[in-house]
Design a protein around this motif. Structure first.
Motif, short mmCIF file in Angstrom:
data_model
loop_
_atom_site.label_atom_id
_atom_site.label_comp_id
_atom_site.label_asym_id
_atom_site.label_seq_id
_atom_site.Cartn_x
_atom_site.Cartn_y
_atom_site.Cartn_z
N LYS A 94 2.54 1.65 0.52
CA LYS A 94 3.26 0.38 0.60
C LYS A 94 2.33 -0.80 0.89
O LYS A 94 2.63 -1.95 0.55
CB LYS A 94 4.34 0.47 1.67
N SER A 95 1.21 -0.52 1.53
CA SER A 95 0.26 -1.59 1.84
C SER A 95 -0.66 -1.92 0.66
O SER A 95 -1.48 -2.83 0.75
CB SER A 95 -0.59 -1.19 3.05
N GLY A 96 -0.51 -1.17 -0.44
CA GLY A 96 -1.35 -1.41 -1.61
C GLY A 96 -2.65 -0.65 -1.61
O GLY A 96 -3.52 -0.91 -2.44
N THR A 97 -2.79 0.30 -0.70
CA THR A 97 -4.01 1.10 -0.61
C THR A 97 -3.86 2.38 -1.43
O THR A 97 -2.80 3.01 -1.41
CB THR A 97 -4.32 1.46 0.85
#
Length: 447
Positions: A262-265
């Motif tokens: 969800k954090s784009g990692t």
């Protein structure tokens, strides 16, 4: 006269006679020695001549053949042909359409990248913007999702280079193509495919061994995938940006899903599904625009269309929708239209158009190019199929797609109930038929 004086002439005569006899004997001896030698020489010459004649008789006489010049290629003409793009001086090796539908980019062995306007496909003149690949040439190329950058693999360096599309400072709004950054070389074998996700978060490179690399935009490797396919023949990123897939020596096509949290990692790469049904290695495959359909072409002489809209996380396998025979043997290319209605299969210099709904061949075009095709791809709208062979690109109208659209709309019209729905469908059928008529029966004023 004394007795001794009388004997002197006799002795002289006797000596002279003896000398003559001795000389005669020597001459006869020399003659006898020379005669056998001459005979031996004659025999040696006869033996040598016999051996030479035998040797010459054993040699294969090469027929005298006249050099036959290859007949000049007759420029391809057909009612489906929209235009031919000319500008490269060497073989075109890759091409791609921009996601905004405005541009086509081509890469050639002449170390040039050329940007073409799609809206000019139906015009007589076709201008291009040229960019150079410094000290190298591009082998595969793909547009970024914002249509402002290009990802290219390099022939000599076997690495990835990012190119930027910019505007000139003179205010002319002309586009420029320039190299921005080159990733470090990581592949041990030649790169055979590049792609970038629609999210713009990752880049894929596929090499000819069994390696697929997933990169971030800074050139760092996120993960490595081993395809276990003996060798890779094709590697692509799905238009939806979720999947990376490959084909190779084995008879299947494998797809993996690239996960981010969800954090784009970046999180992981997980096996998604496989296309199983071919009997030999798969040359090429393609996705439609939403990745719910795929097409593949194999060494077994068949092409197939698959329904990939399945719950693969629940163990469901893609479903085979239709299949057909490839017209000619040899390495093949396949392209699936964005709407999934048309399958195009290219082999050598010919292209076959198939209706993906019923698996029927609609058109077969021969001698489209003078050289074997290197690329085959539909544009974003699905109106054109472009193919490259040698130094040129042909843009063909997707007539099969128009016909399939008309047939599908007419079927919906027969089953439609509401008057509003019927009216909209009638309008859509009319527009599709008009577009088809304009292609097959162009006006005299049109190019």
């Amino acid at each position: 006269m004394s007795e001794s004086e009388a004997s002197l002439p006799l002795i002289a005569v006797t000596a002279a006679v003896g000398a003559i006899v001795l000389l005669f004997t020597l001459l006869c001896s020399v003659f006898r020695r020379e005669k056998p030698t001459q005979e031996e020489n004659d025999k040696d010459k006869q033996t040598a001549n016999a051996v030479s004649e035998k040797s010459n008789s054993n040699k294969k006489v090469k027929p005298v053949t006249k050099s036959i010049k290859k007949p000049a290629h007759i420029p391809f003409t057909h009612e489906w042909l929209s235009c031919t793009l000319k500008g490269h001086s060497s073989r075109i090796v890759s091409l791609d359409f921009s996601p905004n539908g405005k541009y086509l980019i081509t890469a050639s062995e002449d170390r040039a990248l050329m940007l073409w306007s799609v809206k000019e496909f139906r015009q007589k003149e076709h201008k291009y913007i040229r960019g150079n690949v410094e000290f190298d040439s591009a082998t595969h190329i793909a547009f970024s999702p914002d249509s402002r950058a290009l990802v290219a693999s390099l022939a000599n360096e076997n690495a990835v280079r990012i190119f930027r599309l910019g505007k000139k400072d003179d205010g002319s709004h002309n586009v420029t193509i320039s190299g921005a950054v080159t990733f470090p070389q990581k592949h041990k074998h030649d790169i055979i495919g590049v792609g970038i996700s629609s999210s713009g978060k990752w880049i894929m490179t596929c090499s000819g061994d069994t390696t697929i690399l997933i990169w971030d935009l800074k050139g760092e490797i996120l993960t490595t995938i081993d395809t276990h396919q003996v060798n890779n023949s094709c590697g692509k990123v799905s238009p939806c940006g979720r999947f990376v897939a490959s084909s190779g020596f084995t008879s299947d096509v494998k797809a993996w899903e690239v996960h981010f949290d969800k954090s784009g990692t970046f999180s992981k790469v997980k096996r998604a599904f496989e296309l199983k049904g071919h009997l030999a290695g798969v040359y090429d495959f393609d996705f439609n625009n939403d990745s719910r359909r795929m097409a593949s072409v194999s060494k077994d002489g068949t092409w197939k269309v698959w329904d990939t809209d399945v719950r693969y996380d629940m163990g469901q396998d893609p479903k085979l929708l239709c299949s057909g025979q490839v017209s000619n043997p040899g390495p093949a290319l396949v392209a699936l239209s964005p709407d999934g209605r048309t399958v195009a299969v290219g082999v050598d210099t010919s292209i076959a158009f198939w209706d993906a709904a019923n698996g029927q061949q609609d058109q077969f075009l021969e001698n489209v190019h003078a050289d074997s095709m290197s690329c085959l791809k539909f544009d974003i709208s699905g109106r054109y199929l472009v193919c490259s062979g040698g130094k040129h690109v042909h843009a063909l109208h997707n007539v099969t797609g128009y016909r399939a659209t008309v047939a599908e709309l007419e079927e919906k019209l027969r089953t439609a109930s509401g008057p509003g729905m019927k009216e909209r469908l009638k309008q859509q059928v009319s527009e599709a038929r008009e577009a088809l008529e304009n292609i097959l029966s162009p006006s005299k004023d049109s190019p």
